[in-house]
Design an enzyme around this catalytic site. Structure first.
Site, mmCIF file in Angstrom:
data_model
loop_
_atom_site.group_PDB
_atom_site.id
_atom_site.type_symbol
_atom_site.label_atom_id
_atom_site.label_comp_id
_atom_site.label_asym_id
_atom_site.label_seq_id
_atom_site.Cartn_x
_atom_site.Cartn_y
_atom_site.Cartn_z
ATOM 1 C CB SER A 125 -5.122 3.663 0.867
ATOM 2 O OG SER A 125 -4.955 2.265 0.736
ATOM 3 C CB SER A 126 -6.978 1.275 -4.072
ATOM 4 O OG SER A 126 -6.238 2.110 -4.985
ATOM 5 C CG ASN B 9 -1.750 5.471 -0.495
ATOM 6 O OD1 ASN B 9 -1.677 6.941 -0.718
ATOM 7 N ND2 ASN B 9 -1.784 4.721 -1.623
ATOM 8 C CB THR C 26 -3.608 4.084 -7.601
ATOM 9 O OG1 THR C 26 -3.975 2.695 -6.947
ATOM 10 C CG2 THR C 26 -4.655 4.620 -8.295
ATOM 11 C CD GLU D 105 -4.344 -2.676 3.578
ATOM 12 O OE1 GLU D 105 -4.152 -1.884 2.891
ATOM 13 O OE2 GLU D 105 -5.376 -2.746 3.818
ATOM 14 C CB SER E 250 -0.620 -0.122 0.991
ATOM 15 O OG SER E 250 -1.674 0.990 1.317
ATOM 16 N N GLY E 251 0.699 2.237 -0.999
ATOM 17 C CA GLY E 251 1.415 3.232 -1.175
ATOM 18 C C GLY E 251 2.571 3.336 -2.003
ATOM 19 N N GLY F 39 -2.534 -3.295 -2.148
ATOM 20 C CA GLY F 39 -1.147 -3.815 -1.931
ATOM 21 C C GLY F 39 -1.307 -4.436 -0.586
HETATM 22 N N1 LIG Z 1 5.173 8.136 -9.976
HETATM 23 C C1 LIG Z 1 4.770 9.020 -9.059
HETATM 24 N N2 LIG Z 1 5.252 10.327 -9.219
HETATM 25 C C2 LIG Z 1 5.052 11.171 -8.203
HETATM 26 N N3 LIG Z 1 4.201 10.808 -6.981
HETATM 27 C C3 LIG Z 1 4.032 9.238 -6.712
HETATM 28 C C4 LIG Z 1 4.140 8.410 -7.840
HETATM 29 N N4 LIG Z 1 3.633 7.384 -7.462
HETATM 30 C C5 LIG Z 1 3.012 7.636 -6.088
HETATM 31 N N5 LIG Z 1 3.111 8.775 -5.926
HETATM 32 C C6 LIG Z 1 2.657 9.080 -4.654
HETATM 33 O O1 LIG Z 1 2.524 8.146 -3.862
HETATM 34 C C7 LIG Z 1 0.986 8.257 -3.449
HETATM 35 C C8 LIG Z 1 0.494 6.723 -3.089
HETATM 36 O O2 LIG Z 1 0.451 6.108 -4.507
HETATM 37 P P1 LIG Z 1 -0.745 5.225 -4.788
HETATM 38 O O3 LIG Z 1 -1.919 5.732 -4.338
HETATM 39 O O4 LIG Z 1 -0.468 4.912 -6.253
HETATM 40 O O5 LIG Z 1 -0.288 3.937 -4.177
HETATM 41 P P2 LIG Z 1 -0.914 2.529 -4.294
HETATM 42 O O6 LIG Z 1 0.124 1.523 -4.611
HETATM 43 O O7 LIG Z 1 -1.823 2.488 -5.361
HETATM 44 O O8 LIG Z 1 -1.330 2.446 -2.848
HETATM 45 P P3 LIG Z 1 -2.643 1.327 -2.334
HETATM 46 O O9 LIG Z 1 -2.561 -0.027 -2.189
HETATM 47 O O10 LIG Z 1 -2.915 1.917 -1.010
HETATM 48 O O11 LIG Z 1 -3.937 1.630 -3.096
HETATM 49 C C9 LIG Z 1 0.330 8.852 -4.468
HETATM 50 O O12 LIG Z 1 -0.666 9.579 -3.829
HETATM 51 C C10 LIG Z 1 1.388 9.752 -4.832
HETATM 52 O O13 LIG Z 1 1.355 11.249 -3.925
HETATM 53 MG MG LIG Z 2 -4.259 2.260 -5.114
#
Ligand SMILES: Nc1ncnc2c1ncn2[C@@H]1O[C@H](COP(=O)(O)OP(=O)(O)OP(=O)(O)O)[C@@H](O)[C@H]1O
Ligand SMILES: [Mg+2]
Length: 1018
Positions: free
Chosen positions: A159-160, A156, A109, A400, A104-105, A398
């Site tokens: 977070s999804s 996060n 996404t 968690e 997660s994070g 992810g």
């Molecule tokens: N390529 C990137 N460039 C800039 N910031 C990023 C990038 N990837 C992720 N982030 C930052 O990290 C945060 C978390 O990313 P994201 O929501 O994609 O995580 P996730 O893997 O989908 O987590 P979860 O499993 O909780 O959904 C985003 O809100 C953003 O602020």
């Molecule tokens: Mg996500």
């Protein structure tokens, strides 16, 4: 980005590491991360580290750099992976999928959004509206789904809280024509309660912060999340990481706009707001038991009834029914009897919460369905449009670990185990097995197989989910605690399972509450509290019926099962756990059927700070993601493999020995010859049935030479096909001509037969076929017929002529000559008469003086020595002195004589016949003749006739003279005119004819202009 091969930026592919050790791996990862190189490959797998800051790595210019390039040609990037998946799909018509994993994070996404953007940017160059619409919906759907399915967690801020797998359908041209979103297990318990530092789903805060005052008023809400039980916990928390600016308000606008683009109607959007508001009000409803004595004792009431009214109003349901559903439930007792069973406070709270969760979940599912209905590829017929291909993008929650982990975390982590299993299957296990199968020298690489953990969760009968289901199906008495005990008994010896009971020294767990699973990604302690409840996912029928009775069509559509009667006995619904397991099995099957591309996301630190990579934290992720093993397998392995026949089919045109078909002993030998010619033998290994290519570069070389040759082959095929078409056409044409030839022959033959039949009687005298009608001639025979007709005319003429006695020939010739000159020009030229010619010698015509004339003729013949008399006749003449006299005209073959009949036909004038150049006659019946002689006055005469009266001799005169000139081979100028011009001694005069009924004998009348022949026109 061009500097990417610079060693200062580390290795762009972990496969290039000098030594595959964790230290080297981490060093490279860290080095690159510090230089803002967040992407690194392991072959075709992309490792991505969340930068937690905006980097200039995205946008149209960067997309343009990746478009059309091979994976290894540009620095590692999400765009390159998206491009590879897209190209594989287009080139080989294979379904592909991009699996994005990480905790997660870690940035899953965000990665999925970049992939979508890339696909949207490179497709539909022709800007077709329908495709643009699909792309818009694809891009906008993310924003809407994030609003309703994402929340701030401690790990996060966005977070999804649901799993998302999106299929994008492409047509044969590679343009997106539709899509479908599968959502998995929304963490709906979040609606009720959140841990410290976490928030409810964004949608609530967005509505509260972003709606206009008027709307909030209508929804009976205030712009303060702290006023509502469900949003109080996260009230002070923002959603952005990079700044403290609360962007809920902006997001609200973006989501509303996105909904509009997708196709949510304003009514539907209003319904969504009302449903969210109803949930918030529902959360504030509290129950109190009345304290009075008597029958009312212990009766349950709602503390603030106005909230019930709000809920009723917002859900468009009857208030009383809402109240009743909150306080009691209807149960069917025995047969058809219904009894109402009042709740205790705890039961009422439970029912209320269950209702709130369920309403939110249905809302979310309805939104997903709505998006799907808009995106569904419509009216596709594979036979007509070709097979659609699919790129799937998986962005699922992810792995968690929270301080307290419940049923949701258990499911989420199980899902990650499943995906890791798939990764192992596809990347590690299958790969190694294949090398062995194909007899390729291979040193096995050990990796951690998490199969045992997956089994621990999903095994039938004994697996945790099965035990949980069993606990749920036992009526009432089984508690979470008993469930834990059962688990302990079943998995006492399982290496990945433990609990306080089994390991009393482990103080991180509590007795009777926690169990721990040693996940591939780490140990997670789960609290069994609420497991049974959440798995059973009970919602009383009363609420379903209540919401189905809503007059709001949107809300009603979310509750189709509320239609069911209360007494209807239904099968026990599947538990949440089983449903989730089934959906995971289906998902993994689906992914396994596609060509996978992996993005492995790594979270650099737990504090969401930019530019900091905590080594031990990341090392752990690298370890559990199996990245090191991935590098090892990859380094030893091969980028590409294909069975020999398929390889040949694709590349045989690049080699003369294999094109178009090889004559070598086997396909393997042919492939070997092909690669030898291309100088690529060094990079391949030959398996039993497949060729293994070590580096993608080799494949690209092959692809490029294939691409160079394809136009030539296309040309060849076109040539052959055009030739075939032309030959076909030619054959048809020939057939047509043959048919035409035979048909013509047939027509000619039948015409000739007809002609023959018709002219059978042509020989019969006297007509010799004059009255026969020529049959209609086919066009092609027209010239023939023309010739035939000429021939026939000649033949007929001959038939007629040959019977004419020689004595008549002169007359005939004269008549023919006259006809040539006068036919059609003069009314009557005396053709039907016998032409006597020498009328003056004829006793019948000249009874009184024929003897005299004969004597004179004799004298003249002796004197002038002429041969024949061409013509002789009495005439009336007029001269230039207007003297009118009766004279005689004699035409011999030498002279033209003017004779005086009254003086024994004495010659008055003799003109050599050679001097006579022409004749002028009129078109009428009169006998006016003007003789033109060279150097002489024109002679104007009217021929006399006695027998028969008004006999017509002009034609005869013209005929005999013309025939004579013909014989002599000189031209005679014969003019037919009703106003004849003549010249006498240089002056020009006109002669015309005037019909006069009372005139006895023709005579001339003289005037200044000339002469008029007065013609007795009886
Ligand atoms: N390529 C990137 N460039 C800039 N910031 C990023 C990038 N990837 C992720 N982030 C930052 O990290 C945060 C978390 O990313 P994201 O929501 O994609 O995580 P996730 O893997 O989908 O987590 P979860 O499993 O909780 O959904 C985003 O809100 C953003 O602020
Ligand atoms: Mg996500």
């Amino acid at each position: 980005m061009e500097d990417d091969n610079d060693p200062a930026y580390g290795k762009p592919d972990f496969v290039l590491l000098d030594q595959v050790t964790m230290e080297d791996f981490m060093k490279n990862l860290k080095l690159r991360f510090e230089k803002n190189r967040i992407y690194t490959y392991i072959g075709e797998v992309l490792v991505s580290v969340n930068p937690y800051q905006e980097l200039p790595l995205y946008g149209p210019e960067v997309i343009a750099q990746y478009q059309g390039h091979e994976l290894y040609e540009r620095p590692p990037h999400l765009y390159a992976v998206a491009n590879a998946a897209y190209k594989a799909m287009k080139r080989r018509a294979r379904d592909t999928c991009i699996v994005i994993s990480g905790e997660s994070g870690a940035g899953k996404t965000e990665a999925s959004k970049h992939i979508m953007q890339y696909i949207a940017a490179v497709t539909n160059p022709s800007q077709r509206t329908e495709v643009e619409r699909v792309k818009d919906v694809l891009l906008k759907s993310t924003c809407v789904l994030e609003a309703f399915g994402n929340a701030r967690t401690s790990r996060n801020h966005n977070s999804s809280r649901f799993g998302k797998y999106m299929d994008i359908n492409f047509n044969f041209k590679g343009d997106p024509i539709g899509g479908h979103i599968h959502s998995y297990l929304l963490e709906k318990s979040r609606v009720l309660k959140q841990h410290v530092g976490e928030r409810n789903f964004h949608s609530f805060y967005q509505m509260l912060q972003g709606s206009e005052d008027k709307l909030l008023q209508e929804l009976h809400l205030q712009r303060n999340p702290a006023l509502y039980n469900f949003t109080r916990q996260g009230a002070g928390l923002s959603v952005t990481v990079l700044s403290n600016l609360n962007s809920d308000e902006m997001n609200h606008q973006a989501v509303t706009q996105a909904m509009g683009v997708i196709g949510f109607s304003p009514k539907e959007i209003a319904s969504i707001h009302r449903i969210l508001a109803a949930i918030l009000h529902l959360g504030n409803i509290e129950f109190v038991e009345t304290k009075e004595e008597g029958p009312e004792k212990g009766h349950l009431v709602v503390a603030e009834e106005v909230l019930v009214e709000y809920v009723a109003e917002l859900t468009a349901t009857p208030r009383d029914l809402v109240l009743r559903s909150l306080l009691a439930r209807t149960v069917a007792s025995g047969g058809r009897d219904l009894i109402e069973k009042g709740y205790s406070t705890a039961e009422a709270c439970y029912a209320r919460d269950a209702c709130a969760k369920a309403v939110y979940q249905r809302l979310f599912e309805w939104i997903v369905d709505k998006i799907n209905s808009v995106m569904e590829a419509q009216g596709r017929d594979p036979r007509r449009d070709g097979k659609d291909t699919v790129i799937g993008v998986l962005d699922i929650y992810g792995f968690e670990v929270f301080p307290v982990n419940s049923f949701e975390q258990f499911c989420i982590n199980y899902c990650n185990e499943k995906l890791q299993q798939l990764f192992i299957q596809l990347i590690l296990k299958q790969e190694q097995e294949e090398y062995q199968r194909e007899g390729i020298a291979w040193q096995s690489i050990n990796y951690f197989n998490n199969m045992a953990i997956v089994e621990l969760v999903e095994r039938p009968h004994r697996g945790i989910l099965a035990v949980l289901d069993e606990a749920c199906s036992s009526a009432g008495t089984i508690t979470d605690r008993i469930f834990l005990q059962t688990l302990d008994t079943h998995h006492r010896h399982h290496p990945h399972y433990t609990s306080r009971q089994l390991c009393p020294t482990d103080k991180s767990m509590e007795f009777g509450r926690d169990f721990q699973i040693k996940h591939y990604a780490g140990n997670v302690t789960y609290s069994v509290e609420g497991f049974i409840d959440k798995n059973r996912d009970l919602l009383f029928q009363d609420f379903k019926r209540l919401l189905y009775s809503s007059t709001d069509p949107t809300l009603r559509a979310m509750w189709p099962d509320g239609q069911q009667g209360i007494t209807e006995v239904t099968k026990r619904p599947l538990t949440a756990g089983t449903l989730f397991k089934n959906s995971m099995v289906a998902l993994v099957e689906n992914l396994a059927s596609k060509e996978p591309y992996y993005v492995r996301c790594i979270k650099p630190n737990e504090d969401k700070v930019a530019g900091r990579l905590d080594e031990s934290y990341c090392r752990h992720q690298v370890a559990y993601l199996g990245l090191l093993e991935n590098v090892r397998v990859r380094r030893a392995g091969f980028a590409f493999r294909q069975p020999y026949p398929r390889f040949l089919l694709r590349y045989k045109m690049t080699c003369e020995y294999t094109w178009p078909n090889h004559l070598l002993g086997s396909d393997k030998a042919a492939v070997s010859a092909l690669l030898e010619q291309s100088g690529l033998l060094g990079d391949v290994v030959f398996g039993h049935t497949k060729l293994f290519i070590r580096s993608p570069h080799t494949l690209v070389v092959l692809e490029q030479s294939r691409a160079r040759l394809i136009p030539v082959i296309v040309l060849l095929l076109q040539k052959a096909w055009r030739g075939t078409l032309a030959r076909q056409h030619c054959r048809r044409l020939r057939a047509v001509y043959t048919i035409m030839r035979w048909f013509r022959k047939h027509k000619v033959r039948s015409h000739l037969t007809e002609l023959q039949r018709t002219f059978q009687a042509a020989r019969q005298a006297p007509l010799y076929g004059r009255d026969l009608v020529w049959p209609t001639v086919p066009t092609v025979l027209q010239p023939f017929q023309d010739v035939c007709q000429v021939l026939f005319c000649r033949w007929r003429a001959w038939q007629l002529v040959k019977n004419i006695p020689p004595s008549d020939m002169a007359q005939i010739k004269a008549k023919v000559a006259a006809m040539g000159l006068l036919q059609g020009l003069r009314q009557d030229w005396g053709c039907c008469r016998a032409w006597v010619r020498d009328y003056l010698s004829s006793a019948a015509d000249n009874p009184t003086a024929s003897g005299l004339f004969t004597q004179r003729l004799q004298t003249l013949r002796e004197k002038d020595g002429f041969g024949t008399v061409l013509f002789s006749s009495h005439i009336r003449k007029v001269n230039r002195f207007h003297k009118r006299r009766d004279r005689a005209l004699l035409l011999t073959d030498l002279h033209l004589y003017k004779l005086e009949p009254n003086r024994q036909y004495r010659v008055m004038r003799a003109v050599p016949l050679k001097m006579v150049t022409g004749l002028s006659v009129t078109s009428g019946r009169d006998q006016l003749v003007v003789l033109h002689a060279q150097g002489q006055d024109d002679l104007v005469v009217c021929l006399h006739r006695t027998q028969p009266e008004l006999d017509n001799r002009v034609g005869e005169l013209v005929g005999v003279l013309a025939a004579h000139c013909q014989r002599e081979g000189r031209a005679l100028d014969v003019r037919v005119s009703d106003c004849i011009t003549l010249s006498q001694r240089g002056s020009r005069r006109l002669v015309s004819v005037e019909p006069k009924p009372e005139q006895q004998a023709p005579d001339f009348h003289c005037s200044r202009a000339g002469f008029t022949l007065l013609w007795p026109s009886r």
